[in-house]
Every structure is written in structure tokens, then in C-alpha cells.
Design a protein around this motif. Structure first.
Motif, mmCIF file in Angstrom:
data_model
loop_
_atom_site.group_PDB
_atom_site.id
_atom_site.type_symbol
_atom_site.label_atom_id
_atom_site.label_comp_id
_atom_site.label_asym_id
_atom_site.label_seq_id
_atom_site.Cartn_x
_atom_site.Cartn_y
_atom_site.Cartn_z
ATOM 1 N N THR A 119 -27.169 -84.081 -15.948
ATOM 2 C CA THR A 119 -27.494 -85.483 -15.675
ATOM 3 C C THR A 119 -26.894 -86.354 -16.775
ATOM 4 O OG1 THR A 119 -29.525 -84.903 -14.519
ATOM 5 C CG2 THR A 119 -29.427 -87.121 -15.441
ATOM 6 N N ASP B 115 -31.231 -80.891 -18.896
ATOM 7 C CA ASP B 115 -30.588 -81.940 -18.087
ATOM 8 C C ASP B 115 -29.295 -82.422 -18.739
ATOM 9 O OD1 ASP B 115 -32.724 -81.900 -16.351
ATOM 10 O OD2 ASP B 115 -33.661 -83.729 -17.119
ATOM 11 N N GLY C 146 -35.586 -81.585 -19.572
ATOM 12 C CA GLY C 146 -35.347 -80.845 -18.325
ATOM 13 C C GLY C 146 -35.396 -79.341 -18.479
ATOM 14 N N ARG D 49 -32.424 -81.919 -13.380
ATOM 15 C CA ARG D 49 -31.117 -81.730 -12.754
ATOM 16 C C ARG D 49 -30.072 -81.523 -13.838
ATOM 17 N NH1 ARG D 49 -27.526 -86.277 -9.923
ATOM 18 N NH2 ARG D 49 -27.189 -86.556 -12.155
#
Ligand code: NAP
Length: 285
Positions: free
Chosen positions: A214, A242, A230, A211
Motif C-alpha cells: 500500500t 502494508d 498491516g 494490503r
């Protein structure tokens, strides 16, 4: 002054040269390391990952076979193929690209691979070896992250590490590797309240969520080391991690370290897969 960059591409090249030398030594003794990569279905991202793995094998002097099957391949047929590869002396590592189609049980597939050829390190035996501190095949992504942290020269022992994500393939093995290196480890996940409070205390942060943003600049401690696992895409379709890279790099300051996406964990994952294949071949030499 911004944080120093952990260049996964450069570190990867250095480790790949060592892997290639070990592969050549084995080949000279008639045991060229061999990796079998199996892809079931037509997921385009999986096809790219598989192609990259096969290409990396060729570049480092490893033998590889790539088998591609239709989405409808019955589970029994896949298990039968794995049994044949388990018995093939030219193959030292076997990898089934995840995810597999819904009608196939990924756990059954992973457990059908000979544990000595489990170069993804996802089997119960490999996980048990990692948890028990026994030698074995470590999952490539977290092992690559450890190499990246080591490359900074920042000691892990006694440091507070925060791992964001608890998957069996990244977050959990990452936490175990850090624990084995004597860090004090906190594992955060989707039910963790106040993620920011945990990350702010971390000397080492590993983000493995999937995501964007984050980890933001207000969450990190100055001087910390941040590893971004990520893989996401921004509004323009560009690959990103991320971590809010530019702002976090600034916030970490010159004593800090940060890995980029792309060019960070991605190349290291493939490199450690090759290292595992060579290790598996050495083990039966
Ligand atoms: P995963 O199985 O989906 O796990 C994601 C983890 O993130 C879960 O443990 C989840 O918690 C946690 N999470 C979700 N939302 C969160 C939030 N808001 N706050 C804190 N934690 C949260 O994914 P994965 O396979 O571990 O992969 C993670 C990312 O790394 C993905 O982007 C993947 O593409 C990437 N990846 C990259 C490489 C590479 O080579 N570059 C290799 C592997 C993975 P719950 O457990 O509570 O759901």
C-alpha cells in the motif's frame, strides 16, 4: 544509507520489564493483575493470538485465564459469562478475541464488558474518553504505535501525520492519539483519491490497511517516520506488512525511521494489552 529501524521487539521488552515491576508491586499487596481472554470458535489465527497473550501474561507475572468456547455458543451464554467475569475480583481485564461468530453481535459483547475492565479499549466509553482527552484504557495497537513513534525522539507536535485506515480499532484511535499529541492529522481510507499525494506530504505515516505494498518508495518523503501495522502474507506465505519495506527504508534515507513486520507493531500490541491490564488493576487498588 537507509532509515533507522524501530525495533518493536526491543521496545516491547523494555516496556514489559516496567509492566512486570508494576505487576509485582501489586501482587505484593495481594492484587496480582488478572486478564481473562475469551475465544469463541476455532479460527486458527485467533487461537495463536490468544495463546500469545496468555503466554505474555505468564512471562510478566500477570494472572490469566483462557476460556475457549464452541462456535455455536449462544450470545446470551457469552454475555452471562462476561457478567461473571465483571464481578470476579481476581480479573482486572477482559478481552473477547475478535472476530466472533456471525450470530454474535460484537458491539453487544464489547459493551457487556465492565468499562473499567475493557483492556482492549474498544467500548463506547473508552472511545469517548480518548476523544475527550480523558484518562482511560487506550486501544493497544495504536497506543503501541505511539510508543514506537515516541521512542524515535522525533517530535510529533506540529508534524503532519497521515493515517491510512479508519477502523474503530486501529485507524480512528490512532488519528485521535496523534491529534492529542498535536500532530496535524489526515485520515485516508478506501475512498481516498490520490493516496500517494497525501502520503508524500507526511512526516509520520501509519499504515493500517491489510494490503501489501500500500505504501511504496515513490510515496514517502525523505526523513519521514513510517509505522507499518498491516499483517499480510507474501506469495511464499511469509508474514509482511502494508509497506514495501526494503524500498521504502531506502527512500526514507538516514534521517527516516521505519518499523518492520514482523518485529514491529505486533509485539507492541500485546505489551500494551499487558500495560492496560496492570493499569486497570492499579485503578482498583
Ligand atoms: P480493517 O478494519 O479491515 O480496516 C482497514 C482500513 O483500510 C479501512 O478503513 C479501509 O477503508 C482501509 N483501506 C482499504 N483499502 C484501502 C486502500 N486501497 N487505500 C486506503 N485505505 C484502504 O482492518 P484493521 O483491523 O484496521 O487492521 C488493519 C491491518 O492491521 C490488518 O492487516 C490487520 O491484520 C493489522 N493489524 C495488526 C495488528 C498487530 O498487532 N500487528 C493489530 C491490529 C490490526 P474503508 O474504511 O473505506 O473500508
Amino acid at each position: 544509507m537507509t532509515a533507522q529501524l524501530i525495533d518493536g521487539k526491543a521496545l516491547s521488552q523494555k516496556i514489559r520489564a516496567e509492566v512486570a515491576a508494576r505487576a509485582a508491586a501489586l501482587a505484593a499487596r495481594g492484587r496480582r493483575p488478572g486478564l481473562a481472554v475469551i475465544l469463541v470458535g476455532d479460527d486458527p489465527a485467533s487461537a495463536v493470538y490468544v495463546r500469545n497473550k496468555v503466554r505474555a501474561c505468564a512471562e510478566s507475572g500477570l494472572h490469566s485465564v483462557m476460556e475457549k468456547y464452541d462456535t455455536a455458543l449462544p450470545e446470551a451464554a457469552l454475555l452471562e459469562r462476561l457478567a461473571a467475569l465483571n464481578a470476579d475480583p481476581a480479573i482486572h481485564g477482559i478481552l473477547v478475541q475478535m472476530p466472533v461468530p456471525r450470530h454474535i453481535d460484537p458491539h453487544r459483547v464489547i459493551e457487556a464488558i465492565d468499562p473499567l475492565k475493557d483492556v482492549d479499549g474498544f467500548s463506547v466509553r473508552s472511545a469517548g474518553e480518548l476523544m475527550s482527552g480523558l484518562p482511560g484504557l487506550r486501544p493497544a495497537t495504536p497506543w503501541g504505535c505511539m510508543k514506537m513513534i515516541e521512542s524515535t525522539g522525533v517530535p510529533v507536535r506540529g508534524r503532519h501525520a497521515v493515517v491510512i485506515g479508519r477502523s474503530n480499532t486501529v485507524g480512528k484511535p490512532m488519528a485521535l492519539l496523534l491529534l492529542q499529541a498535536s500532530a496535524t492529522v489526515t485520515v485516508c481510507h478506501s475512498a481516498t483519491p490520490e493516496l500517494k499525494r497525501h502520503v508524500q506530504m507526511a512526516d509520520i505515516v501509519v499504515a493500517a490497511v491489510g494490503r501489501r505494498h500500500t505504501v511504496t518508495a515513490d510515496m514517502v518523503k525523505r526523513g519521514a517516520t513510517v509505522i507499518d501495522v498491516g499483517t499480510n502474507h507474501d506469495e511464499a506465505g511469509k508474514l509482511c506488512g502494508d509497506v514495501d519495506f526494503a524500498a521504502v527504508r531506502e527512500a526514507l534515507g538516514p534521517q527516516g525511521w521505519i518499523s518492520p513486520v514482523p518485529g514491529g507493531v505486533g509485539p507492541m500490541t500485546i505489551t500494551m494489552l499487558l500495560a492496560n491490564t496492570v493499569q486497570a488493576a492499579e485503578a482498583c487498588a
